[in-house]
Design a protein around this motif. Sequence first.
Motif, PDB file in Angstrom:
ATOM      1  N   ALA A   1     -11.473  -1.794  -4.220  1.00 37.76           N
ATOM      2  CA  ALA A   1     -11.739  -0.979  -3.017  1.00 37.76           C
ATOM      3  C   ALA A   1     -12.571  -1.463  -1.824  1.00 37.76           C
ATOM      4  O   ALA A   1     -12.382  -1.347  -0.617  1.00 37.76           O
ATOM      5  CB  ALA A   1     -12.393   0.618  -3.451  1.00 37.76           C
ATOM      6  N   ALA A   2     -13.633  -2.475  -2.342  1.00 36.40           N
ATOM      7  CA  ALA A   2     -14.603  -2.901  -1.162  1.00 36.40           C
ATOM      8  C   ALA A   2     -13.972  -4.035  -0.677  1.00 36.40           C
ATOM      9  O   ALA A   2     -14.101  -4.442   0.571  1.00 36.40           O
ATOM     10  CB  ALA A   2     -16.101  -3.189  -2.022  1.00 36.40           C
ATOM     11  N   ALA A   3     -13.282  -4.895  -1.498  1.00 34.79           N
ATOM     12  CA  ALA A   3     -12.746  -6.052  -0.958  1.00 34.79           C
ATOM     13  C   ALA A   3     -11.257  -5.784  -0.151  1.00 34.79           C
ATOM     14  O   ALA A   3     -11.250  -6.712   0.823  1.00 34.79           O
ATOM     15  CB  ALA A   3     -12.142  -6.937  -2.285  1.00 34.79           C
ATOM     16  N   TYR A   4     -10.627  -4.803  -0.353  1.00 38.29           N
ATOM     17  CA  TYR A   4      -9.407  -4.636   0.465  1.00 38.29           C
ATOM     18  C   TYR A   4      -9.464  -3.135   1.084  1.00 38.29           C
ATOM     19  O   TYR A   4      -8.450  -2.309   0.698  1.00 38.29           O
ATOM     20  CB  TYR A   4      -8.182  -4.720  -0.370  1.00 38.29           C
ATOM     21  CG  TYR A   4      -8.301  -6.076  -1.187  1.00 38.29           C
ATOM     22  CD1 TYR A   4      -8.055  -7.360  -0.539  1.00 38.29           C
ATOM     23  CD2 TYR A   4      -8.439  -6.174  -2.478  1.00 38.29           C
ATOM     24  CE1 TYR A   4      -7.979  -8.499  -1.127  1.00 38.29           C
ATOM     25  CE2 TYR A   4      -8.233  -7.444  -3.224  1.00 38.29           C
ATOM     26  CZ  TYR A   4      -8.257  -8.531  -2.642  1.00 38.29           C
ATOM     27  OH  TYR A   4      -8.197  -9.762  -3.030  1.00 38.29           O
ATOM     28  N   PRO A   5     -10.538  -2.682   1.835  1.00 37.87           N
ATOM     29  CA  PRO A   5     -10.435  -1.355   2.228  1.00 37.87           C
ATOM     30  C   PRO A   5      -9.471  -0.916   3.168  1.00 37.87           C
ATOM     31  O   PRO A   5      -9.246   0.258   3.279  1.00 37.87           O
ATOM     32  CB  PRO A   5     -11.594  -1.583   3.139  1.00 37.87           C
ATOM     33  CG  PRO A   5     -12.150  -2.824   3.458  1.00 37.87           C
ATOM     34  CD  PRO A   5     -11.489  -3.684   2.341  1.00 37.87           C
ATOM     35  N   GLN A   6      -8.529  -1.868   3.756  1.00 43.92           N
ATOM     36  CA  GLN A   6      -7.761  -1.686   4.616  1.00 43.92           C
ATOM     37  C   GLN A   6      -6.286  -1.218   3.881  1.00 43.92           C
ATOM     38  O   GLN A   6      -5.225  -0.516   4.287  1.00 43.92           O
ATOM     39  CB  GLN A   6      -7.280  -2.723   5.471  1.00 43.92           C
ATOM     40  CG  GLN A   6      -8.217  -3.104   6.575  1.00 43.92           C
ATOM     41  CD  GLN A   6      -8.783  -2.003   7.246  1.00 43.92           C
ATOM     42  OE1 GLN A   6      -7.963  -1.156   7.912  1.00 43.92           O
ATOM     43  NE2 GLN A   6     -10.253  -1.754   7.240  1.00 43.92           N
TER      44      GLN A   6
ATOM     45  N   GLY B   1      -3.590  -5.766  -2.778  1.00 40.09           N
ATOM     46  CA  GLY B   1      -4.866  -5.840  -2.039  1.00 40.09           C
ATOM     47  C   GLY B   1      -4.548  -7.165  -1.030  1.00 40.09           C
ATOM     48  O   GLY B   1      -4.792  -7.184   0.303  1.00 40.09           O
ATOM     49  N   ALA B   2      -4.278  -8.086  -1.619  1.00 40.21           N
ATOM     50  CA  ALA B   2      -4.432  -9.607  -1.154  1.00 40.21           C
ATOM     51  C   ALA B   2      -3.151  -9.941  -0.580  1.00 40.21           C
ATOM     52  O   ALA B   2      -3.179 -10.905   0.130  1.00 40.21           O
ATOM     53  CB  ALA B   2      -4.811 -10.612  -2.434  1.00 40.21           C
ATOM     54  N   HIS B   3      -2.088  -9.286  -0.981  1.00 39.18           N
ATOM     55  CA  HIS B   3      -0.847  -9.519  -0.383  1.00 39.18           C
ATOM     56  C   HIS B   3      -0.058  -8.260  -0.145  1.00 39.18           C
ATOM     57  O   HIS B   3       0.675  -7.793  -0.753  1.00 39.18           O
ATOM     58  CB  HIS B   3       0.085 -10.142  -1.544  1.00 39.18           C
ATOM     59  CG  HIS B   3      -0.257 -11.508  -2.010  1.00 39.18           C
ATOM     60  ND1 HIS B   3      -0.314 -12.865  -0.886  1.00 39.18           N
ATOM     61  CD2 HIS B   3      -1.197 -11.891  -2.986  1.00 39.18           C
ATOM     62  CE1 HIS B   3      -1.065 -13.657  -1.847  1.00 39.18           C
ATOM     63  NE2 HIS B   3      -1.695 -13.050  -2.820  1.00 39.18           N
ATOM     64  N   PRO B   4      -0.460  -7.616   1.215  1.00 36.09           N
ATOM     65  CA  PRO B   4      -0.073  -6.164   1.498  1.00 36.09           C
ATOM     66  C   PRO B   4       1.410  -6.086   1.878  1.00 36.09           C
ATOM     67  O   PRO B   4       2.208  -5.139   1.965  1.00 36.09           O
ATOM     68  CB  PRO B   4      -0.844  -5.951   2.739  1.00 36.09           C
ATOM     69  CG  PRO B   4      -1.548  -7.251   3.189  1.00 36.09           C
ATOM     70  CD  PRO B   4      -1.638  -8.014   1.975  1.00 36.09           C
ATOM     71  N   GLU B   5       1.944  -7.635   2.109  1.00 39.01           N
ATOM     72  CA  GLU B   5       3.626  -7.624   2.425  1.00 39.01           C
ATOM     73  C   GLU B   5       4.282  -7.290   1.130  1.00 39.01           C
ATOM     74  O   GLU B   5       5.384  -6.584   1.245  1.00 39.01           O
ATOM     75  CB  GLU B   5       3.612  -8.995   2.998  1.00 39.01           C
ATOM     76  CG  GLU B   5       3.757 -10.140   1.770  1.00 39.01           C
ATOM     77  CD  GLU B   5       2.377 -10.392   1.614  1.00 39.01           C
ATOM     78  OE1 GLU B   5       2.383 -11.675   0.792  1.00 39.01           O
ATOM     79  OE2 GLU B   5       1.491 -10.044   2.104  1.00 39.01           O
ATOM     80  N   VAL B   6       3.698  -7.477  -0.003  1.00 36.17           N
ATOM     81  CA  VAL B   6       4.288  -7.022  -1.363  1.00 36.17           C
ATOM     82  C   VAL B   6       4.317  -5.706  -1.475  1.00 36.17           C
ATOM     83  O   VAL B   6       5.448  -4.868  -1.795  1.00 36.17           O
ATOM     84  CB  VAL B   6       3.534  -7.647  -2.572  1.00 36.17           C
ATOM     85  CG1 VAL B   6       4.296  -7.120  -3.907  1.00 36.17           C
ATOM     86  CG2 VAL B   6       3.584  -9.216  -2.647  1.00 36.17           C
ATOM     87  N   LEU B   7       3.155  -4.939  -1.199  1.00 34.14           N
ATOM     88  CA  LEU B   7       3.049  -3.396  -1.259  1.00 34.14           C
ATOM     89  C   LEU B   7       4.000  -2.777  -0.280  1.00 34.14           C
ATOM     90  O   LEU B   7       4.847  -1.998  -0.720  1.00 34.14           O
ATOM     91  CB  LEU B   7       1.602  -3.076  -0.907  1.00 34.14           C
ATOM     92  CG  LEU B   7       1.259  -1.633  -0.661  1.00 34.14           C
ATOM     93  CD1 LEU B   7       1.587  -0.718  -2.089  1.00 34.14           C
ATOM     94  CD2 LEU B   7      -0.216  -1.647  -0.485  1.00 34.14           C
ATOM     95  N   GLU B   8       4.042  -3.345   0.966  1.00 35.40           N
ATOM     96  CA  GLU B   8       5.099  -2.869   1.899  1.00 35.40           C
ATOM     97  C   GLU B   8       6.560  -2.987   1.426  1.00 35.40           C
ATOM     98  O   GLU B   8       7.324  -2.038   1.762  1.00 35.40           O
ATOM     99  CB  GLU B   8       4.852  -3.319   3.326  1.00 35.40           C
ATOM    100  CG  GLU B   8       5.505  -2.895   4.606  1.00 35.40           C
ATOM    101  CD  GLU B   8       5.154  -3.391   5.807  1.00 35.40           C
ATOM    102  OE1 GLU B   8       5.875  -3.161   6.744  1.00 35.40           O
ATOM    103  OE2 GLU B   8       4.308  -4.194   5.840  1.00 35.40           O
ATOM    104  N   GLU B   9       6.854  -3.842   0.995  1.00 37.88           N
ATOM    105  CA  GLU B   9       8.032  -4.109   0.424  1.00 37.88           C
ATOM    106  C   GLU B   9       8.569  -3.213  -0.661  1.00 37.88           C
ATOM    107  O   GLU B   9       9.548  -2.897  -0.694  1.00 37.88           O
ATOM    108  CB  GLU B   9       8.494  -5.694   0.018  1.00 37.88           C
ATOM    109  CG  GLU B   9       9.797  -6.029  -0.310  1.00 37.88           C
ATOM    110  CD  GLU B   9       9.816  -7.602  -0.806  1.00 37.88           C
ATOM    111  OE1 GLU B   9      10.946  -8.027  -1.003  1.00 37.88           O
ATOM    112  OE2 GLU B   9       8.807  -8.242  -0.731  1.00 37.88           O
TER     113      GLU B   9
END
Length: 456
Positions: free
Chosen positions: A30-35, A88-96
């Motif tokens: 949560a701290a590393a990827y707050p967005q 968190g590190a690859h938000p494009e995967v999440l969006e997909e």
Amino acid sequence: MDIARILDWIPDYGTFYTVDELDGQVRRLAAAYPQVIRTEVVGTSRQGHPIQAMIAGHGAKNAICFACPHPNEPIGAMTLITMGEIMGAHPEVLEETGFTWYLIPCIDPDGTRLNENWFKGPFTLRNYIRGFYRPPGNKQVEWTFPINIRGARFDAPLPETRALMALIDRLKPRFLFSLHNSAFGGAYWYLTDNIPPLCAKLENAAARQGIPLHLGEPEAAYITKYSPAVHSMMSATAMINYMIRFSGGVPRTNMQCGGCSADYVSTVCPCMTMLAELPYFYDKRIRDTSSYGGMTRREAVLENIRLNRENYAVLGKYWSQVHACFHADNPFYEFVDSCIEGIGAQNRAKDNWARGPLFDKPATVSEVFDNLYGSRLFECLNVALAVRACGYELERPHRLDEVELLTFCREIFDSELERMCRWLEEGTDCEVISIRRLVSVQLESALLAVEQLNKE
């Protein structure tokens, strides 16, 4: 979605996270990827531990994934921490994926703590058996959802179960993923619907990691196979109908627990529910579908029943004598109680089930292995819990006669456990599967499921 590329990002874990380490990982992500990642306390355990969810994404559809549904099953916790890291590190995967993900790395923190003795290795059958803990059905998160089926009623969900119920009611998920582990055998899945293309892809996910499929007997006799290693969903309805048909009624022990998460979500919303079962250990015979020779499938099941009765003989002889020494707060004896109470009806039902014409055929190597060896692990686990139950009581004051009885029974059970472990070790050729490979299969299973849902 480039699943192969995503799997390359999975770390090579050496051990399993403890409950405290899981909490630390959630805070770190949560701290590393707050967005990308926010957290929510979705409930509290019976002993007051906060149950945390990581929430990733803002997709139109919701997915709920929860790990440690049984506290001896930590692979899923590693999978969900990995999913949080990758999303968190690859938000494009999440969006997909098109989903909002609610990731709960540990739904049963209290029980999981009682397994931590084996989480750091060495990873052997014997160490796993001796460090194992599991509660009885009426204290398992996965099997305490309310039911009212053919006279079998249960309406005492645990606080952890109520947390999942509230989340399901609020989110109405399109995908529910309960991350389970078997211990010994091969990979298999439960799925709400028979979707042949998805079944094939799930089995290929295990093949990609060199993990064999579980091709022995289904975990329960009432289960239908959609494909070699993908089964119809376990459900309270199917279980109760099976027990009525083959044993003449619903055993009291089964009425003391409830339905599973799939039972509950089916009453709330349309949802694909998946359970992914991955083993810590396997023997190559579990995937061998060639003919064993000299034994029918019925004979293999009947030998399973005989060995089961033989391995419970010592436990059954002394358990009732030592039982009066156990205090209510002893966490180790209740699962043994439930197994001993239900074993007679289960064996009668299994015997009747094996009388059908499907059991006339020659047994495969995998079916014989599963009946003769795979099933023995569960008996070892029950005896190991009996040892722990006696040891737990010996750590507090008792009358001299109780101390003598507890000491005697612990030694008897421990000796029996050594015999059973030795028999199992001598009869099997176990390979330990790396955590990374296990996480890879569960992670790919989740991605394949949402890919399928996005096509519908």
